[in-house]
Design a protein around this motif. Structure first.
Motif, PDB file in Angstrom:
ATOM      1  N   PHE A   1       0.813  -1.204   0.000  1.00  0.00           N
ATOM      2  CA  PHE A   1       0.000   0.000   0.000  1.00  0.00           C
ATOM      3  C   PHE A   1       0.852   1.262   0.000  1.00  0.00           C
ATOM      4  O   PHE A   1       0.412   2.314  -0.495  1.00  0.00           O
ATOM      5  CB  PHE A   1      -0.960   0.009   1.194  1.00  0.00           C
ATOM      6  CG  PHE A   1      -2.306  -0.516   0.832  1.00  0.00           C
ATOM      7  CD1 PHE A   1      -2.574  -1.858   0.948  1.00  0.00           C
ATOM      8  CD2 PHE A   1      -3.267   0.330   0.323  1.00  0.00           C
ATOM      9  CE1 PHE A   1      -3.820  -2.336   0.600  1.00  0.00           C
ATOM     10  CE2 PHE A   1      -4.505  -0.149  -0.050  1.00  0.00           C
ATOM     11  CZ  PHE A   1      -4.792  -1.497   0.087  1.00  0.00           C
TER      12      PHE A   1
ATOM     13  N   LEU B   1       1.416   1.757  -3.466  1.00  0.00           N
ATOM     14  CA  LEU B   1       0.169   2.169  -4.094  1.00  0.00           C
ATOM     15  C   LEU B   1      -0.119   3.645  -3.841  1.00  0.00           C
ATOM     16  O   LEU B   1      -0.666   4.348  -4.700  1.00  0.00           O
ATOM     17  CB  LEU B   1      -0.972   1.309  -3.530  1.00  0.00           C
ATOM     18  CG  LEU B   1      -2.202   1.155  -4.399  1.00  0.00           C
ATOM     19  CD1 LEU B   1      -1.792   0.559  -5.750  1.00  0.00           C
ATOM     20  CD2 LEU B   1      -3.201   0.235  -3.721  1.00  0.00           C
ATOM     21  N   THR B   2       0.282   4.121  -2.617  1.00  0.00           N
ATOM     22  CA  THR B   2       0.060   5.530  -2.290  1.00  0.00           C
ATOM     23  C   THR B   2       0.910   6.440  -3.171  1.00  0.00           C
ATOM     24  O   THR B   2       0.524   7.572  -3.474  1.00  0.00           O
ATOM     25  CB  THR B   2       0.402   5.780  -0.808  1.00  0.00           C
ATOM     26  OG1 THR B   2      -0.224   4.805   0.001  1.00  0.00           O
ATOM     27  CG2 THR B   2      -0.027   7.155  -0.374  1.00  0.00           C
TER      28      THR B   2
ATOM     29  N   PRO C   1      -0.494   7.740  -7.173  1.00  0.00           N
ATOM     30  CA  PRO C   1      -1.111   9.006  -7.612  1.00  0.00           C
ATOM     31  C   PRO C   1      -0.082  10.121  -7.865  1.00  0.00           C
ATOM     32  O   PRO C   1      -0.281  10.971  -8.739  1.00  0.00           O
ATOM     33  CB  PRO C   1      -2.039   9.367  -6.470  1.00  0.00           C
ATOM     34  CG  PRO C   1      -2.327   8.102  -5.791  1.00  0.00           C
ATOM     35  CD  PRO C   1      -1.114   7.268  -5.947  1.00  0.00           C
ATOM     36  N   LEU C   2       1.001  10.117  -7.077  1.00  0.00           N
ATOM     37  CA  LEU C   2       2.041  11.132  -7.279  1.00  0.00           C
ATOM     38  C   LEU C   2       2.645  10.995  -8.679  1.00  0.00           C
ATOM     39  O   LEU C   2       2.837  11.994  -9.397  1.00  0.00           O
ATOM     40  CB  LEU C   2       3.137  10.967  -6.217  1.00  0.00           C
ATOM     41  CG  LEU C   2       4.303  11.963  -6.331  1.00  0.00           C
ATOM     42  CD1 LEU C   2       3.815  13.379  -6.063  1.00  0.00           C
ATOM     43  CD2 LEU C   2       5.416  11.619  -5.353  1.00  0.00           C
TER      44      LEU C   2
ATOM     45  N   GLY D   1       1.191   9.572 -11.144  1.00  0.00           N
ATOM     46  CA  GLY D   1       0.132   9.985 -12.082  1.00  0.00           C
ATOM     47  C   GLY D   1       0.085  11.497 -12.234  1.00  0.00           C
ATOM     48  O   GLY D   1      -0.095  12.039 -13.341  1.00  0.00           O
ATOM     49  N   PHE D   2       0.284  12.205 -11.124  1.00  0.00           N
ATOM     50  CA  PHE D   2       0.267  13.675 -11.131  1.00  0.00           C
ATOM     51  C   PHE D   2       1.401  14.215 -12.004  1.00  0.00           C
ATOM     52  O   PHE D   2       1.208  15.098 -12.841  1.00  0.00           O
ATOM     53  CB  PHE D   2       0.369  14.166  -9.688  1.00  0.00           C
ATOM     54  CG  PHE D   2       0.480  15.648  -9.531  1.00  0.00           C
ATOM     55  CD1 PHE D   2       1.626  16.237  -8.989  1.00  0.00           C
ATOM     56  CD2 PHE D   2      -0.563  16.476  -9.922  1.00  0.00           C
ATOM     57  CE1 PHE D   2       1.711  17.611  -8.833  1.00  0.00           C
ATOM     58  CE2 PHE D   2      -0.478  17.855  -9.786  1.00  0.00           C
ATOM     59  CZ  PHE D   2       0.663  18.424  -9.236  1.00  0.00           C
TER      60      PHE D   2
ATOM     61  N   GLY E   1       0.678  13.566 -15.582  1.00  0.00           N
ATOM     62  CA  GLY E   1      -0.359  14.494 -16.033  1.00  0.00           C
ATOM     63  C   GLY E   1       0.203  15.883 -16.313  1.00  0.00           C
ATOM     64  O   GLY E   1      -0.155  16.559 -17.291  1.00  0.00           O
ATOM     65  N   LEU E   2       1.148  16.308 -15.407  1.00  0.00           N
ATOM     66  CA  LEU E   2       1.751  17.628 -15.590  1.00  0.00           C
ATOM     67  C   LEU E   2       2.507  17.685 -16.920  1.00  0.00           C
ATOM     68  O   LEU E   2       2.421  18.671 -17.650  1.00  0.00           O
ATOM     69  CB  LEU E   2       2.720  17.924 -14.440  1.00  0.00           C
ATOM     70  CG  LEU E   2       2.100  18.358 -13.118  1.00  0.00           C
ATOM     71  CD1 LEU E   2       3.175  18.612 -12.081  1.00  0.00           C
ATOM     72  CD2 LEU E   2       1.278  19.630 -13.308  1.00  0.00           C
TER      73      LEU E   2
ATOM     74  N   LEU F   1       0.182  17.935 -19.698  1.00  0.00           N
ATOM     75  CA  LEU F   1      -0.392  19.273 -19.843  1.00  0.00           C
ATOM     76  C   LEU F   1       0.611  20.252 -20.441  1.00  0.00           C
ATOM     77  O   LEU F   1       0.239  21.325 -20.880  1.00  0.00           O
ATOM     78  CB  LEU F   1      -0.832  19.806 -18.472  1.00  0.00           C
ATOM     79  CG  LEU F   1      -2.164  19.274 -17.962  1.00  0.00           C
ATOM     80  CD1 LEU F   1      -2.394  19.727 -16.547  1.00  0.00           C
ATOM     81  CD2 LEU F   1      -3.295  19.799 -18.857  1.00  0.00           C
TER      82      LEU F   1
ATOM     83  N   VAL G   1       3.693  21.526 -18.881  1.00  0.00           N
ATOM     84  CA  VAL G   1       4.205  22.575 -17.996  1.00  0.00           C
ATOM     85  C   VAL G   1       5.626  22.942 -18.444  1.00  0.00           C
ATOM     86  O   VAL G   1       6.346  22.128 -18.971  1.00  0.00           O
ATOM     87  CB  VAL G   1       4.233  22.115 -16.533  1.00  0.00           C
ATOM     88  CG1 VAL G   1       2.840  21.934 -16.007  1.00  0.00           C
ATOM     89  CG2 VAL G   1       5.031  20.861 -16.366  1.00  0.00           C
TER      90      VAL G   1
ATOM     91  N   PHE H   1      13.419  31.023  -2.748  1.00  0.00           N
ATOM     92  CA  PHE H   1      12.040  30.753  -2.340  1.00  0.00           C
ATOM     93  C   PHE H   1      11.764  29.271  -2.382  1.00  0.00           C
ATOM     94  O   PHE H   1      11.260  28.673  -1.407  1.00  0.00           O
ATOM     95  CB  PHE H   1      11.097  31.545  -3.262  1.00  0.00           C
ATOM     96  CG  PHE H   1       9.651  31.292  -2.992  1.00  0.00           C
ATOM     97  CD1 PHE H   1       8.842  30.721  -3.964  1.00  0.00           C
ATOM     98  CD2 PHE H   1       9.070  31.623  -1.771  1.00  0.00           C
ATOM     99  CE1 PHE H   1       7.487  30.497  -3.713  1.00  0.00           C
ATOM    100  CE2 PHE H   1       7.729  31.389  -1.523  1.00  0.00           C
ATOM    101  CZ  PHE H   1       6.920  30.823  -2.497  1.00  0.00           C
TER     102      PHE H   1
ATOM    103  N   ILE I   1      11.071  26.631   0.759  1.00  0.00           N
ATOM    104  CA  ILE I   1       9.950  25.702   0.928  1.00  0.00           C
ATOM    105  C   ILE I   1      10.473  24.278   1.129  1.00  0.00           C
ATOM    106  O   ILE I   1       9.985  23.527   1.983  1.00  0.00           O
ATOM    107  CB  ILE I   1       8.996  25.780  -0.276  1.00  0.00           C
ATOM    108  CG1 ILE I   1       8.316  27.151  -0.306  1.00  0.00           C
ATOM    109  CG2 ILE I   1       7.958  24.675  -0.199  1.00  0.00           C
ATOM    110  CD1 ILE I   1       7.392  27.345  -1.478  1.00  0.00           C
TER     111      ILE I   1
ATOM    112  N   LEU J   1       9.953  21.739   4.310  1.00  0.00           N
ATOM    113  CA  LEU J   1       9.473  20.355   4.217  1.00  0.00           C
ATOM    114  C   LEU J   1      10.490  19.376   4.795  1.00  0.00           C
ATOM    115  O   LEU J   1      10.126  18.393   5.458  1.00  0.00           O
ATOM    116  CB  LEU J   1       9.153  20.017   2.756  1.00  0.00           C
ATOM    117  CG  LEU J   1       7.960  20.779   2.171  1.00  0.00           C
ATOM    118  CD1 LEU J   1       7.770  20.424   0.703  1.00  0.00           C
ATOM    119  CD2 LEU J   1       6.686  20.479   2.949  1.00  0.00           C
TER     120      LEU J   1
ATOM    121  N   HIS K   1       7.234  38.773  -9.738  1.00  0.00           N
ATOM    122  CA  HIS K   1       6.406  38.030 -10.681  1.00  0.00           C
ATOM    123  C   HIS K   1       5.128  38.790 -11.033  1.00  0.00           C
ATOM    124  O   HIS K   1       4.696  38.867 -12.199  1.00  0.00           O
ATOM    125  CB  HIS K   1       6.069  36.670 -10.078  1.00  0.00           C
ATOM    126  CG  HIS K   1       5.533  35.688 -11.069  1.00  0.00           C
ATOM    127  ND1 HIS K   1       4.185  35.529 -11.277  1.00  0.00           N
ATOM    128  CD2 HIS K   1       6.140  34.849 -11.915  1.00  0.00           C
ATOM    129  CE1 HIS K   1       3.993  34.611 -12.204  1.00  0.00           C
ATOM    130  NE2 HIS K   1       5.177  34.177 -12.613  1.00  0.00           N
TER     131      HIS K   1
END
Lengths: 153, 692
Positions: free
Chosen positions: B599, B602-603, B606-607, B609-610, B613-614, B617, B619, B637, B641, B645, B682
């Motif tokens: 699992f 499996l978690t 989606p990352l 997949g993201f 997908g990017l 699209l 990017v 910057f 971040i 994290l 920006h």
């Protein structure tokens, strides 16, 4: 006040003729069996037409909004996988489960808020610069994740 | 078994307690070997000497009076100390006193020159002395020196006499010095001893009138004498909480010493012999004391009384207070001085012997015969036909030589308590069970209580049991002992005790089981029958099991009282207890590792997949600022971040909240600054693009 019309609207409203044209193909009440068949057929093709129109409408949205939508889908998918896992193994470290799920859901919610604020068609946030919205998004996410990390255990 | 013995012992103890509360009982005995062995046990030298000269004197004087112990062991270590004290010029009167009184007993070799030096030293001290104790120590020391054969004379005897006498009070007591207002009886004894020494040390005769005044003081002192219920007399301080309180023994001993010493030099004192006898009885009634000081005072005072010029007390005592008719004992009486030495020729007369309970005289005016060999007065009581029991005996001593009346104190009538014991016969003992309505037709079994045969009876709740017997003294009279009890003990150890009634002829008890059913807690079964008969005058008191009786009682009703719980072995509660098994919380079931890892993978899907997908699209990094400074801020910057994290990751792994918050605060400030710069740059660039 514009009433929403569903395919199976009440006979009174249909007779009143307030529904949009696509659905007034349904004639007046004569034979119940014939009417159901017509309704079923029209439902299937209606759904297909709906999906097609949604797809084409969605293709028109700006790329940054699509990125945000993709992010939301990613977050929700992660949440669903975690819920499925908990359903299998039980919720023993419940705080960890909550922490994981709420992190995903929370970040999705924040992303939705960002989308609302950044969307140019939204007249309410016309004066808000998108960078400001993005800064809020980042800050809120950081605070959310601090709390999540603390609760994770 | 122990409980049964305790039964009889308890009764005997009861009688003893009753005895001790009886007044005027002469249970005192003269000084005996018990005192001698006690002296040897108490006075034990440590490494050949005693801790101080005072204690050495107490020990050696006691040994000397009692005639035990050896002084040669002590003299080796003590004589040098004594010599040292005598030669030193800074010794106080007390130190001279302690040292000098030992010389006579120890027999140390001391030259006469030392004595003369000490004597002159003492004379000087006496002139300067102002307190009673200093005068006492100095004067007595001088007396001891005189006792060694060295000439020591008190030059100003009258003056010293006067200064001691000046401290006396009107009630016969003395003060310690002129500043102290407190008067003490103990000080009176000291003062009298000192005055006696002054008189014997004086070179010229002391004025008789002065001596007469002191004699008067002594009489006053004797007015304040106190007495106990048993006729003993003693002296004590008026105020018990005075700073220098010494108990009655020490105070009385001091007064006795002083008075006898003064009588030795001053002649006849007007003190009745009964008082001297009372004082002697006080010392003897202590028995054998347990401490060295008490023993010393007792023995020293008694030795003063043994041969004093006022009156020598004669003690009448019974060597044995329990006389047995079975072994044909004689009544024996001893009359001696306090140390057991022979008395002058005298006769003892038993004035009256009366039964203790009823106070009726059984004997009158019996003269005791004298056994010269053993120095004992005796009386054959067997021909006098006295029955068993407890008796108060009253004796009177009459001296043969009337002159002796002035020298000795006999004390008039003396009381003593004696037991006459004998074997009591249990006669005509019968036991039987009968129906309630047929008493006269009951078949009784004869019991022979001298032998150990057990009877067995059986009864139900409608019947009665009867036990009768007679108790007969050796002289054939009916005997009523102190305790006659019947005990029934059930198999479950529940006991019931009954007292027997006595009529003129016999002892009888009837147990009506119908009335006793509830008392017996409805317990049926075998009951053991025990008979206990006891008395102090009975030589064959017994606790005997007669046999058993099987009782058949009805069933207990609902509300009947349960028999009392029998005592359990009191030590059983200290035995091991049952083992406690602890139940720990079972740990939660965890899923298998493979499932968890699956699992986890499996978690991460989606990352992936993201990211895919990017890419689909399209990017790009076109919006990234090109010029260096804004680019740097942008990089910072994103780095900020990433750092936050990373900090969160570390927080989860090892850091605590406070460290994290501190770091987060710093990073946050940095991030805000950098982010503001980046985002405002920006925003300005996109605004420029719009306007353009």
């Amino acid at each position: 006040y514009k009433p929403l019309c569903f395919p199976l609207a009440s006979t009174a409203e249909r007779r009143g003729g307030r529904c949009p044209s696509a659905l007034t193909r349904l004639g007046p009440f004569s034979d119940s069996g014939k009417q159901e068949l017509i309704m079923a057929k029209s439902n299937a093709s209606d759904a297909q037409a709906l999906v097609r129109s949604l797809r084409s409408a969605y293709a028109a949205t700006p790329t940054n909004l699509k990125i945000i939508d993709l992010y939301v889908v990613f977050a929700i998918a992660t949440a669903i996988i975690q819920v499925v896992y908990m359903g299998i193994v039980g919720s023993f470290p419940f705080n960890s489960f909550l922490s994981g799920v709420l992190s995903c859901v929370g970040t999705a919610v924040l992303a939705v808020c960002l989308r609302i604020q950044v969307n140019k068609e939204n007249k309410e946030f016309k004066d808000l610069p998108p960078e400001r919205a993005f800064a809020d998004f980042v800050l809120c996410n950081l605070v959310l994740h601090l709390v999540i990390m603390n609760f994770l255990g | 078994m122990a409980r049964n013995r305790g039964f009889v012992v308890g009764f005997a103890a009861l009688i003893c307690a009753a005895l001790l509360s009886i007044s005027a009982a002469a249970s005192i005995r003269p000084i005996s070997d018990a005192h001698r062995s006690a002296a040897l046990e108490l006075f034990v030298p440590v490494d050949g000497s005693f801790p101080s000269l005072e204690e050495t004197y107490e020990a050696l004087r006691t040994f000397q009076i009692l005639g035990v112990g050896k002084t040669s062991d002590i003299s080796g270590a003590t004589c040098p100390v004594v010599l040292d004290k005598l030669r030193s010029s800074t010794s106080s009167p007390k130190e001279f006193f302690n040292a000098l009184r030992l010389i006579g007993i120890l027999g140390c070799q001391i030259g006469s020159q030392t004595f003369e030096n000490v004597a002159s030293h003492l004379q000087a001290l006496i002139k300067d002395a102002d307190s009673l104790m200093d005068l006492y120590y100095s004067v007595i020391s001088l007396l001891h020196i005189k006792g060694q054969g060295v000439s020591a004379v008190l030059s100003d005897a009258e003056g010293v006499f006067h200064s001691i006498k000046a401290l006396s009070q009107s009630d016969g007591r003395w003060r310690y010095d002129s500043n102290n207002a407190e008067s003490s009886t103990y000080a009176a004894g000291i003062a009298l001893e000192a005055l006696a020494s002054v008189v014997s040390l004086a070179d010229a005769e002391v004025d008789q009138s002065k001596i007469g005044i002191v004699k008067h003081d002594i009489e006053k002192l004797f007015d304040s004498i106190k007495s106990y219920d048993d006729g003993t007399l003693y002296f004590d301080e008026k105020h018990v909480d005075g700073s220098e309180y010494k108990g009655p023994l020490t105070t009385t001993a001091s007064v006795v010493r002083g008075v006898t010493a003064f009588a030795a030099v001053a002649g006849k004192l007007n003190i009745p012999g009964d008082k001297m006898l009372g004082l002697a009885k006080f010392f003897l009634s202590i028995g054998v004391p347990g401490s060295t000081k008490d023993l010393f005072h007792q023995i020293d005072a008694l030795s003063c009384l043994e041969s004093n010029r006022i009156s020598i007390p004669l003690i009448l005592s019974l060597p044995a207070t329990v006389l047995s008719l079975t072994s044909k004992d004689q009544l024996k009486v001893e009359v001696t001085t306090v140390f057991g030495s022979a008395a002058p020729p005298l006769t003892v007369n038993l004035v009256q012997a009366s039964s203790y309970d009823k106070n009726t005289p059984v004997l009158e005016n019996q003269e005791l015969q004298f056994d010269t060999e053993n120095n004992i007065h005796y009386l054959d009581i067997l021909p006098l036909k006295i029955d068993v029991g407890m008796y108060t005996l009253e004796f009177e001593i009459s001296l043969h030589d009337p002159e002796n009346l002035n020298i000795y104190a006999t004390g008039g009538r003396t009381n003593a308590l004696a037991f006459l014991t004998g074997t009591i016969k249990v006669d005509k003992a019968q036991i039987g069970v009968f129906d309630s309505d047929a008493e006269s037709a009951a078949t009784m079994q004869k019991l022979d209580l001298s032998q150990d045969n057990r009877i067995s009876l059986a009864a139900n709740h409608l019947q009665r049991m009867r036990l009768t017997f007679q108790l007969v003294t050796p002289l054939g009279h009916n005997f009523k002992p102190h305790q006659v009890f019947l005990k029934l003990r059930h198999e479950s150890k529940v006991e019931h005790i009954f007292a027997l009634e006595s009529s003129a002829r016999q002892f009888k008890i009837i147990l009506d089981f119908l009335g006793l059913v509830e008392k017996f807690y409805y317990l049926s079964g075998r009951y053991e029958i025990e008979l206990a008969i006891g008395d102090a005058a009975m030589e064959n008191s017994f606790l005997r099991v007669l046999g058993y009786i099987d009782l058949d009682l009805p069933e207990p009703p609902e509300k009947a009282s349960r028999p009392p719980p029998q005592p359990v072995d009191p030590y059983s509660r200290f035995g091991p207890k049952p083992e406690i098994s602890h139940i720990f919380r079972s740990p939660e079931k965890r899923p298998p590792k493979e499932l968890s890892f699956a699992f986890l993978a499996l978690t991460l899907v989606p990352l992936v997949g993201f990211l895919i997908g990017l890419l689909r699209l399209g990017v790009n990094f076109k919006g990234f600022p090109s010029s260096s400074v804004p680019a740097l801020f942008s990089i910072l910057f994103h780095a900020g971040i990433a750092a936050v994290l990373l900090l969160y990751g570390l927080f989860w792994l090892k850091l605590d909240l406070f460290t994290t918050l501190k770091a987060l605060g710093l990073l946050g400030v940095f991030l805000i600054f950098v982010g503001h710069r980046t985002l405002s740059h920006h925003a300005s660039t996109s605004a420029k693009l719009k306007t353009n």
